[in-house]
Design an enzyme around this catalytic site. Structure first.
Site, PDB file in Angstrom:
ATOM      1  N   GLY A 172       4.429  24.202   4.055  1.00  0.00           N
ATOM      2  CA  GLY A 172       3.749  23.430   3.011  1.00  0.00           C
ATOM      3  C   GLY A 172       2.257  23.627   3.147  1.00  0.00           C
ATOM      4  O   GLY A 172       1.690  23.391   4.215  1.00  0.00           O
ATOM      5  N   THR A 207      -5.427  13.013   6.076  1.00  0.00           N
ATOM      6  CA  THR A 207      -4.054  13.099   6.588  1.00  0.00           C
ATOM      7  C   THR A 207      -3.926  14.289   7.534  1.00  0.00           C
ATOM      8  O   THR A 207      -3.384  14.168   8.643  1.00  0.00           O
ATOM      9  CB  THR A 207      -3.036  13.199   5.423  1.00  0.00           C
ATOM     10  OG1 THR A 207      -3.356  12.200   4.457  1.00  0.00           O
ATOM     11  CG2 THR A 207      -1.615  13.001   5.912  1.00  0.00           C
ATOM     12  N   LYS A 234       0.849  -1.190   0.000  1.00  0.00           N
ATOM     13  CA  LYS A 234       0.000   0.000   0.000  1.00  0.00           C
ATOM     14  C   LYS A 234       0.876   1.228   0.000  1.00  0.00           C
ATOM     15  O   LYS A 234       1.852   1.305   0.766  1.00  0.00           O
ATOM     16  CB  LYS A 234      -0.874   0.001   1.267  1.00  0.00           C
ATOM     17  CG  LYS A 234      -1.879   1.127   1.303  1.00  0.00           C
ATOM     18  CD  LYS A 234      -3.145   0.778   0.561  1.00  0.00           C
ATOM     19  CE  LYS A 234      -4.040   1.973   0.297  1.00  0.00           C
ATOM     20  NZ  LYS A 234      -3.648   2.745  -0.907  1.00  0.00           N
ATOM     21  N   SER A 264      -7.457   5.373   3.651  1.00  0.00           N
ATOM     22  CA  SER A 264      -7.386   4.530   2.446  1.00  0.00           C
ATOM     23  C   SER A 264      -7.848   3.114   2.785  1.00  0.00           C
ATOM     24  O   SER A 264      -8.533   2.460   1.993  1.00  0.00           O
ATOM     25  CB  SER A 264      -5.952   4.460   1.920  1.00  0.00           C
ATOM     26  OG  SER A 264      -5.648   5.588   1.136  1.00  0.00           O
ATOM     27  N   GLY A 282      -0.920  20.104   4.455  1.00  0.00           N
ATOM     28  CA  GLY A 282      -0.705  21.315   5.256  1.00  0.00           C
ATOM     29  C   GLY A 282      -2.001  22.082   5.457  1.00  0.00           C
ATOM     30  O   GLY A 282      -2.300  22.546   6.564  1.00  0.00           O
ATOM     31  N   LYS A 310       5.450   2.157  -2.771  1.00  0.00           N
ATOM     32  CA  LYS A 310       5.475   3.562  -3.210  1.00  0.00           C
ATOM     33  C   LYS A 310       5.754   3.591  -4.700  1.00  0.00           C
ATOM     34  O   LYS A 310       6.462   2.742  -5.228  1.00  0.00           O
ATOM     35  CB  LYS A 310       6.597   4.313  -2.477  1.00  0.00           C
ATOM     36  CG  LYS A 310       6.466   5.818  -2.529  1.00  0.00           C
ATOM     37  CD  LYS A 310       5.288   6.265  -1.705  1.00  0.00           C
ATOM     38  CE  LYS A 310       5.395   7.556  -1.038  1.00  0.00           C
ATOM     39  NZ  LYS A 310       4.507   7.704   0.108  1.00  0.00           N
ATOM     40  N   GLY A 370      -0.093  22.388   0.816  1.00  0.00           N
ATOM     41  CA  GLY A 370      -0.798  21.516  -0.125  1.00  0.00           C
ATOM     42  C   GLY A 370      -1.948  20.863   0.621  1.00  0.00           C
ATOM     43  O   GLY A 370      -2.407  21.365   1.642  1.00  0.00           O
ATOM     44  N   ASN A 371      -2.400  19.731   0.153  1.00  0.00           N
ATOM     45  CA  ASN A 371      -3.541  19.051   0.780  1.00  0.00           C
ATOM     46  C   ASN A 371      -3.294  18.811   2.271  1.00  0.00           C
ATOM     47  O   ASN A 371      -4.132  19.126   3.116  1.00  0.00           O
ATOM     48  CB  ASN A 371      -3.806  17.733   0.035  1.00  0.00           C
ATOM     49  CG  ASN A 371      -4.878  16.910   0.721  1.00  0.00           C
ATOM     50  OD1 ASN A 371      -4.608  16.219   1.697  1.00  0.00           O
ATOM     51  ND2 ASN A 371      -6.098  16.995   0.250  1.00  0.00           N
ATOM     52  N   LYS A 376       4.504   2.585   8.621  1.00  0.00           N
ATOM     53  CA  LYS A 376       3.320   3.400   8.882  1.00  0.00           C
ATOM     54  C   LYS A 376       2.077   2.521   9.033  1.00  0.00           C
ATOM     55  O   LYS A 376       1.296   2.669   9.973  1.00  0.00           O
ATOM     56  CB  LYS A 376       3.135   4.382   7.717  1.00  0.00           C
ATOM     57  CG  LYS A 376       2.224   5.528   8.003  1.00  0.00           C
ATOM     58  CD  LYS A 376       2.014   6.394   6.774  1.00  0.00           C
ATOM     59  CE  LYS A 376       3.286   7.074   6.295  1.00  0.00           C
ATOM     60  NZ  LYS A 376       3.032   8.048   5.216  1.00  0.00           N
TER      61      LYS A 376
HETATM   62  N1  GLU Z   1       0.639   8.959   0.149  1.00  0.00           N
HETATM   63  C1  GLU Z   1       0.115   8.776   1.464  1.00  0.00           C
HETATM   64  C2  GLU Z   1       1.219   8.381   2.431  1.00  0.00           C
HETATM   65  O1  GLU Z   1       2.374   8.579   2.183  1.00  0.00           O
HETATM   66  C3  GLU Z   1      -1.076   7.838   1.499  1.00  0.00           C
HETATM   67  C4  GLU Z   1      -0.829   6.450   1.014  1.00  0.00           C
HETATM   68  C5  GLU Z   1      -2.070   5.608   0.845  1.00  0.00           C
HETATM   69  O2  GLU Z   1      -3.158   6.056   1.174  1.00  0.00           O
HETATM   70  O3  GLU Z   1      -1.915   4.481   0.369  1.00  0.00           O
HETATM   71  O4  GLU Z   1       0.961   7.916   3.512  1.00  0.00           O
END
Ligand code: GLU
Length: 429
Positions: free
Chosen positions: A223, A195, A67, A363, A228, A103, A225-226, A91
């Site tokens: 930052g 987030t 993920k 997610s 921040g 990723k 963006g979404n 995480k």
């Molecule tokens: N890009 C986000 C992170 O780095 C979310 C990843 C996801 O939802 O899979 O945690």
């Protein structure tokens, strides 16, 4: 900048002494299970073809399917992808959701593309990487410079491929293959703000532990963006004083506390590229005074929130940080050298793998809804997210106190133990 993958491995090694596991099993965690690197070709508006380098890294799947997001950025490279996919494994384990880490990324400056080019690039990525994705295999999501619209194009491409002669999966809902989708296409309520919301819950927990009064607790966010923006929004709603914010072009400082919604409106007024990217800068908002982005990091605030890219607090500027607490909302925003400097100064650092885990947790909620056909209300999603963030925060805090270690090490200990337990149970044969 030091190699981010070397940093990630060093961080892992630093907690080895707290983990009871055979060395060979522990060492397996240092290497991603799969590194997929491809060239993708995209038709540009002027008729020419351009080639881009693209990645998907799959770090560890002991606890479930891979993920993690896909980012579009000129600095994407293999070492960064290796580090970030590893961070995703930790995480997901810290918040105890049944996923491993992955990723993806494309080496591109998306702001230089038209909307049509961006769409073709997103589709081309999915066309190339579709065989590696699946609801029980690897589930991508947005990351830096990618959003719900990009997920929608990728989903559409995935469905086309699934329906074509190159069938990828049988009996599988394509909607559960990506998260961070628009709500109209199976996205979850609350995913967009998740987030930032999760980070604000962490801020509330920190305030409780440190006995800070919300209305006097000042927050600076690097930052806008979404992540921040939504952090600022929920911190403000919860009664904290957001006094500074920045983007890549500059920063504003509003000692009385800013209104995050007005700040965003001001930023948007500057125009957008391709309907997806803001080109304005929060420094243009006619409030407070403007600062250089670097100066924001040095403000005398209670809480500093790096929410931009990795490595923004490094050994060159860590000494100047005056905040007492850093909540990492970007991935890996504090380099290991900077971490040492900050800790020596007594700064409390809440690590990314805890504080920005609200995105991937939601997610997981989205994926669960897609697989079961359910659709939860936003209040339900945010309440569930609050519970996960509070439980995870408490778990990390306890490990930190029990072992007398900093919060990052504690989060690693918790996560690595969980991943190793899964590997052990699955056996080594
Ligand atoms: N890009 C986000 C992170 O780095 C979310 C990843 C996801 O939802 O899979 O945690």
């Amino acid at each position: 900048m030091p190699d981010p993958y070397i940093n990630a491995v060093a961080q892992l090694d630093s907690v080895k002494k707290y983990i009871d596991a055979p060395g060979n099993l522990f060492d397996q965690l240092k290497t991603p299970e799969h590194i997929i690197r491809k060239s993708i070709s995209v038709q540009m508006d002027n008729g020419s073809k351009k080639t881009f380098v693209a990645f998907r890294l799959q770090h560890n799947s002991a606890r479930g399917p891979y993920k993690g997001g896909i980012r579009f950025h000129p600095q994407v490279n293999e070492a960064e992808m290796k580090a970030l996919s590893m961070l995703m494994t930790w995480k997901c384990a810290v918040v105890d959701i049944p996923f491993g880490g992955g990723k993806g990324g494309i080496v591109v400056d998306p702001k230089s593309l038209s909307e049509k080019e961006l769409e073709r690039l997103s589709r081309s990525y999915m066309k190339t990487f579709a065989p590696y994705f699946g609801a029980w295999k690897d589930i991508p999501a947005p990351d830096v410079n990618t959003n719900a619209q990009i997920m929608a194009w990728m989903l559409d491409e995935y469905i086309k491929i699934q329906n074509s002669k190159f069938k990828i999966q049988d009996d599988e809902s394509p909607y559960a293959v990506l998260t961070g989708k628009p709500v109209e296409l199976g996205g979850s309520q609350g995913r967009e703000e998740a987030t930032g919301f999760g980070g604000a819950i962490v801020l509330e927990q920190i305030a409780k532990k440190l006995k800070l009064k919300r209305q006097y607790t000042t927050v600076a966010i690097q930052g806008f963006g979404n992540v921040g923006y939504w952090f600022a929004y929920f911190a403000d709603q919860a009664g904290f004083k957001v006094v500074a914010a920045s983007d890549s072009k500059g920063a504003i400082f509003v000692p009385k506390g800013m209104n995050p919604e007005l700040t965003l409106a001001g930023k948007k007024e500057q125009g957008t590229i391709a309907g997806n990217y803001c080109v304005g800068s929060v420094c243009d908002v006619k409030l407070g005074k403007t600062l250089a982005e670097e100066d924001l990091l040095q403000l005398k605030v209670d809480i500093l929130v790096p929410a931009a890219l990795e490595g923004s607090i490094h050994k060159g500027n860590a000494g100047k940080v005056q905040a007492r607490t850093v909540i990492e909302m970007a991935n890996a925003p504090v380099t290991p050298e900077a971490d040492v400097v900050l800790q020596k100064k007594g700064v409390l650092i809440v690590p990314d793998i805890l504080s920005n885990a609200g995105g991937v947790t939601t997610s997981y909620f989205e994926w669960s809804q897609n697989l079961s056909g359910a659709s939860w209300k936003k209040e339900v999603v945010l309440q569930k997210l609050r519970e996960v963030m509070e439980t995870s925060f408490d778990a990390v805090w306890s490990v930190s106190k029990e072992n007398n270690i900093d919060l990052r090490s504690a989060a690693y200990v918790l996560a690595v133990r969980r991943v190793l337990d899964a590997m052990r149970l699955r056996g080594t044969q």
